[in-house]
Design an enzyme around this catalytic site. Sequence first.
Site, PDB file in Angstrom:
ATOM      1  N   ARG A   1       0.846  -1.201   0.000  1.00 34.51           N
ATOM      2  CA  ARG A   1       0.000   0.000   0.000  1.00 34.51           C
ATOM      3  C   ARG A   1       0.882   1.252   0.000  1.00 34.51           C
ATOM      4  NH1 ARG A   1      -4.556   0.854   3.945  1.00 34.51           N
ATOM      5  NH2 ARG A   1      -3.023   0.560   5.592  1.00 34.51           N
TER       6      ARG A   1
ATOM      7  N   LYS B   1       3.522  -9.631  10.505  1.00 39.36           N
ATOM      8  CA  LYS B   1       2.807  -9.663   9.226  1.00 39.36           C
ATOM      9  C   LYS B   1       3.172 -10.896   8.402  1.00 39.36           C
ATOM     10  CE  LYS B   1       1.756  -6.598   5.393  1.00 39.36           C
ATOM     11  NZ  LYS B   1       1.309  -5.240   5.141  1.00 39.36           N
TER      12      LYS B   1
ATOM     13  N   ARG C   1      -2.562   0.483  14.935  1.00 43.48           N
ATOM     14  CA  ARG C   1      -1.460  -0.016  15.779  1.00 43.48           C
ATOM     15  C   ARG C   1      -2.011  -0.514  17.101  1.00 43.48           C
ATOM     16  NH1 ARG C   1       0.655   0.152  11.712  1.00 43.48           N
ATOM     17  NH2 ARG C   1       2.197   1.569  10.887  1.00 43.48           N
TER      18      ARG C   1
END
Length: 314
Positions: free
Chosen positions: A116, A181, A312
């Site tokens: 992104r 991730k 977050r």
Amino acid sequence: MKNIEIKLAILKLISKGSFFSMRALSIRFDISPTEIQKHIEGIREWGINISYLKEKGYQLPETIDFLNARLIRSKIGNSLKLIPIIDSTNQYLLDSSSIKSGTVCISEHQTKGRGRRGRKWVSPFGKNLYFSMYWKLNSGIDSAVGLSIVIAVIIVEVLSTFGIKGVKLKWPNDLCYKDRKLAGILIESVNKESLVIGIGLNLLMNSTKEGISSPWTSLIEVADRSSLDRNELAIALINALYSELKYYELHGVRKFIKRWNQLDNYFGKKVILLIGENKIEGIEHGINEKGALLIKTSKGLENYISGEISLRGY
Ligand code: ATP
Ligand code: BTN
């Protein structure tokens, strides 16, 4: 043979496990030892570890489970383009014209894989899955809201059919495991009615020369390597995406909300939303029927739709 084809042929040869001396490779490909050396350097730049022993030659310390276009094609209904070395599978489909909805582009290595907001997606050769699907939304691009929600849920569910449990979701487009991730989804629009859905899923990557700024992980950390087959995983993901996207077009995001909320890594936890210079603190409450993120702040329950927003944990 083009340079890329020579590199791929050298790689396929040495991936069989034996040692190959520079001289043997030079004779085999009818090019000079210096050129062989350059090709080997080029292959290393794809993120592949090639070892060299003076008396024996080149060897791959790890085997490569190559993507097999014929096998994948035989088990999916979509058109498939396997391009081993590509800039970006998303870019390839964005640049393609007259393609059918559901067309897939898959690659072994992306030189300009992107995430992104123009961030780089690290894509070493043969380690992970990098693929994109072209999709024509019959109801127009407005129904793209919530699409990354649907896709993320589908990927986690496919992984669980491979015995891979414990994968969670981070709104709006990440899969994670123990807060690291594991996969990302990048949806880019082609025009008012079609878009490209790109998926990067880490499988075998255990180190990278290129830095990844945030914590990351791969499926080998989550599951036993012996139970993972890149081709079978790609086939299952393509088939599930294709059928569930058709369902989504007819019925919208509703069926996926409960499933998302059950998999949401931050549900009920304290989070911070970063929107440009602004920070919003609150308790995460999953998503609503539009796929917007729900946060309980001092002002009440607020919803945020995707865009330039980063979530977050505390
Ligand atoms: P946010 O948008 O909330 O800030 P994010 O940090 O996950 O989330 P994204 O733009 O969604 O950012 O994803 C791109 C980021 O993913 C890159 O900045 C990079 O740190 C990281 N990244 C790049 N390649 C990989 C990879 N193969 N595996 C895991 N993470 C990667
Ligand atoms: C993100 O988390 O920011 C999204 C990452 C998306 C990466 C995939 S890999 C296949 C496809 N091609 C690209 O260039 N990007 C996506």
